[in-house]
Design an enzyme around this catalytic site. Structure first.
Site, PDB file in Angstrom:
ATOM      1  N   ASP A 267       0.873  -1.165   0.000  1.00 46.59           N
ATOM      2  CA  ASP A 267       0.000   0.000   0.000  1.00 46.59           C
ATOM      3  C   ASP A 267       0.914   1.220   0.000  1.00 46.59           C
ATOM      4  OD1 ASP A 267      -2.094   1.777   0.061  1.00 46.59           O
ATOM      5  OD2 ASP A 267      -3.192   0.734   1.635  1.00 46.59           O
TER       6      ASP A 267
HETATM    7  C1  BGC Z   1      -5.010   3.335   0.047  1.00 48.07           C
HETATM    8  C2  BGC Z   1      -5.111   2.370  -1.107  1.00 48.07           C
HETATM    9  C3  BGC Z   1      -4.936   3.104  -2.407  1.00 48.07           C
HETATM   10  C4  BGC Z   1      -3.614   3.829  -2.388  1.00 48.07           C
HETATM   11  C5  BGC Z   1      -3.314   4.607  -3.670  1.00 48.07           C
HETATM   12  C6  BGC Z   1      -3.763   4.188  -0.031  1.00 48.07           C
HETATM   13  O1  BGC Z   1      -3.808   5.190   0.908  1.00 48.07           O
HETATM   14  O2  BGC Z   1      -5.042   2.625   1.271  1.00 48.07           O
HETATM   15  O3  BGC Z   1      -6.353   1.703  -1.059  1.00 48.07           O
HETATM   16  O4  BGC Z   1      -5.028   2.220  -3.476  1.00 48.07           O
HETATM   17  O5  BGC Z   1      -3.612   4.750  -1.305  1.00 48.07           O
HETATM   18  O6  BGC Z   1      -4.115   5.722  -3.771  1.00 48.07           O
END
Ligand code: BGC
Length: 722
Positions: A267
């Site tokens: 993530d």
């Molecule tokens: C989120 C993800 C997301 C990523 C990219 C993160 O903060 O938890 O679900 O895909 O950001 O935007």
């Protein structure tokens, strides 16, 4: 745009959607249907060839996200044009291709789960795939496949409910649909990201059995049934180790047990180490190379702590996805597809049509008869402008001005009915402010002015658009913010004909007002045009057919996670184990307000003729359950037949009372009957035996409960196992 023109455009668009969907026109116009193979000889040969060309430094650069001129937003992998390796372009995610400008905003993922319709999930995946192709996106960072453990979870709306089978089937179908457009999906957040509070440090302590039976199966289905190309690990720790650093999750389960051949990314900012993360099985650090960079990796290679084989393995996984999906030998942008695609909008609307759950309809108050109404008053914070989705990385700015409840009700009611909105008097603070300031301050002065009171009194019905504010990064409260409980109660004392429309990702506290409010619909988050579906249901143009993908508890103290959430000292113990959602309420004999699988209808269904056929023994045992369902009412409508397995009492074995093992949505005209069948295998009866590290089916007679909610069972024959 003038009011009239706007109305006209909505009516025309609805007509188009209905026609296009009804005739299957849009489905026939699909140009592609692609099932990629990560292991084919072609993929292997091309990956081998590229690996021979890449230097160690270049391989290291492929282990992390890349930002540079032409590659903004932290949404790319590293390009190597000289080798024909493009930068893979990513986007959030499950409810719209949100990063690259406005896009079709679909209803919340939990709404998709409420349709219990995998075919529709596949269609939404395809439509979103088209949206991605129109924007040259290679990887869509969804679906979200964590479990709805408690109603407060800030991202429940991005997930697919409380049941692993439902979430797994819906998610896998969505993935298949998306990937058939040659866009890679990314199942996230693996694993244990069941809350947003302290998500980047919290340690989710989950028993092996609960992982095997509840929290991991949706991801297993993403791999095994959906053939997902990529996955994203979570921010949190699981049983002590960060997800991004967790060999049990990233290697034992994912690679050794499920044989995942695709790419595992972190993530955003969730990588915490170089050596241990690479060794645990993390392939790609996103969005940058804070840990996976040459300065950190080269000395590890030189000292022998890290082998080149490990680096190669990670690079291969990225290249494999790229080659399998043909990202390297054709343009990902499909210019024949419009960015504002009517097919996508049609699918978004259809999802909401099947997702809205009618929870309460006292005295048959709904559907409304427009020709017998004079005045409708709309109140509450979510009436206009529309709340299309939750906040955070999934939030998609719609292509069109979103349809508000006010507008949709006006259209459906027609010109003969006066429709008025009373603006909500209390500010709904941002999620963070709400979290920081709970409980809210007391109310100053009366809730309604004398004029508003009069208006409310004179209305035939009052429709209240209500809900919490939810989003990524923070959990919300069980109670709705900004005095909504008290507002509804006071409202119902002025005019008892109140219909509440709830916009939320999960349950909210209702005790203060539900007994005074005769009708309640759950609209989840309806996306850009879903309020049209809500109004169609209010006025009976459409029969409500959504079913709850979560149990709705009466009180927070009844909930399985009560007392074990949100944890303390950065630890949250999932102490309820396998007793999640209805598994808890059923086994502990607690009546929820609305049970899992429940949803009312304007017509009636009768499930009958339940029959069981079993063959084979041991692990080869096969059980087929068939049932008939008849629409005995006067309207056409949909229902969902659900099959729950009820294990026998076996001494020394803890089992939940019942587990969903099959479901089928049917659409029936009045008087029409359909036969549904469910095919069960040995594993559908099994539990995870922690001591033996494997699945076991204790001998005995297993109930096979068939109904249209977890608590409305038409019959429960049984079958002998072993
Ligand atoms: C989120 C993800 C997301 C990523 C990219 C993160 O903060 O938890 O679900 O895909 O950001 O935007």
């Amino acid at each position: 745009m003038s009011h009239l023109r706007r109305l006209l455009s909505i009516v025309l668009a609805s007509l188009f959607y209905t026609l296009a969907l009804g005739t299957g026109l849009w489905a026939q116009s699909k140009p592609r249907n692609y099932h990629p193979h990560l292991n084919s000889p072609r993929v292997k040969a091309k990956v081998d060839q590229l690996m021979r060309k890449l230097s160690t430094r270049e391989k290291i650069e492929l282990l992390a996200g890349y930002t540079g001129p032409g590659y903004p937003n932290g949404m790319f992998t590293h390009p190597f044009k000289q080798f024909g390796i493009p930068a893979l372009k990513m986007s959030d995610a499950s409810v719209g291709v949100r990063v690259w400008g406005p896009s079709t905003a679909y209803p919340a993922s939990v709404a998709l789960a409420a349709t219990w319709n995998p075919a529709l999930a596949r269609r939404e995946g395809r439509a979103l795939g088209e949206d991605a192709r129109a924007r040259g996106v290679n990887i869509v960072l969804g679906p979200g496949m964590d479990i709805v453990r408690e109603p407060q979870g800030g991202r429940n709306f991005e997930y697919l409910g409380e049941d692993p089978d439902l979430a797994g089937q819906m998610g896998a179908a969505w993935i298949e649909g998306l990937q058939s457009e040659r866009v890679a999906a990314c199942a996230k957040h693996y694993a244990g990201n069941e809350q947003e509070d302290n998500r980047s440090t919290i340690n989710s302590i989950i028993s092996r059995r609960a992982l095997e039976e509840i929290y991991l199966p949706p991801f297993r289905d993403a791999v095994r049934k959906g053939h997902v190309m990529t996955m994203m690990c979570a921010y949190n720790r699981v049983n002590g180790e960060y997800s991004s650093d967790n060999p049990f999750l990233l290697t034992t389960m994912l690679r050794d047990h499920w044989h995942f051949k695709g790419l595992m990314m972190s993530d955003w900012g969730a990588t915490h180490a170089t050596l241990s993360a690479l060794k645990a099985g993390l392939d790609l650090e996103m969005p940058n190379n804070a840990y996976f960079n040459a300065k950190k990796i080269e000395p590890l290679l030189a000292s022998g702590k890290l082998s080149m084989a490990t680096i190669d393995q990670h690079v291969r996984r990225l290249l494999r996805v790229m080659v399998a999906m043909h990202f390297n030998d054709r343009p990902q942008t499909d210019r024949s597809l419009p960015k504002n695609n009517p097919h996508s909008a049609a699918v978004a609307l259809q999802v909401e049509r099947e997702a809205v759950v009618l929870l309460k309809n006292q005295g048959g108050m709904l559907p409304l008869a427009a020709d017998r109404l004079h005045r409708i008053v709309l109140v509450g914070p979510d009436v206009s402008p529309a709340i299309t989705g939750g906040a955070g990385s999934s939030y998609t700015k719609p292509n069109i001005p979103p349809v508000s409840l006010l507008e949709a009700v006006r259209t459906a009611a027609g010109p003969g009915v006066q429709v008025t909105q009373i603006p909500y008097p209390y500010p709904l603070r941002s999620i963070r402010a709400w979290w920081m300031h709970r409980p809210p301050a007391g109310i100053q002065g009366p809730m309604f002015t004398a004029q508003d009171r009069q208006l409310i009194q004179s209305a035939d019905v009052v429709i209240a658009g209500i809900g919490p504010r939810e989003g990524e990064g923070w959990d919300r409260h069980f109670h709705m913010p900004a005095h909504q409980d008290q507002y509804l109660k006071t409202l119902a004392s002025i005019n008892p004909h109140v219909i509440a429309v709830l916009y939320a990702g999960a349950n909210v506290a209702m005790s203060a007002w539900i007994h005074q409010v005769p009708a309640l619909l759950d609209a989840w988050y309806p996306g850009e045009n879903g309020n049209t579906a809500v109004a169609e249901i209010l006025f009976g143009k459409l029969n409500p057919s959504g079913k709850l993908p979560d149990s709705f508890e009466k009180h927070w103290r009844d909930a399985p996670a009560y007392g074990h959430y949100p944890g303390h000292d950065d630890h949250v113990h999932f102490a309820e184990g396998i007793f999640v959602g209805y598994r808890w309420f059923d086994s502990k004999h607690i009546a929820p307000r609305y049970p899992f699988g429940f949803g009312l209808s304007y017509t009636q269904f009768h499930i009958h003729g339940i029959a069981v056929q079993a063959s084979g023994q041991g692990r080869r045992r096969q059980v087929v359950v068939t049932a008939e369902i008849t629409n005995t009412g006067e309207r056409a409508g949909g229902d969902v037949v659900q099959l729950y397995v009820r294990p026998p009492h076996t001494s020394g074995v803890v089992r939940t009372y019942q587990q969903l093992r099959g479901f089928q949505r049917v659409e029936l005209n009045p008087g029409q009957t359909r036969t549904v069948s469910f095919h069960l295998h040995w594993r559908d009866f099994a539990y995870y035996n922690t001591g033996a590290h494997g699945w076991r089916v204790p001998a005995g007679r297993y109930g096979l409960a068939v109904g249209d909610s977890s608590r409305n069972i038409a019959g429960a024959p049984s079958v002998q196992m072993q």
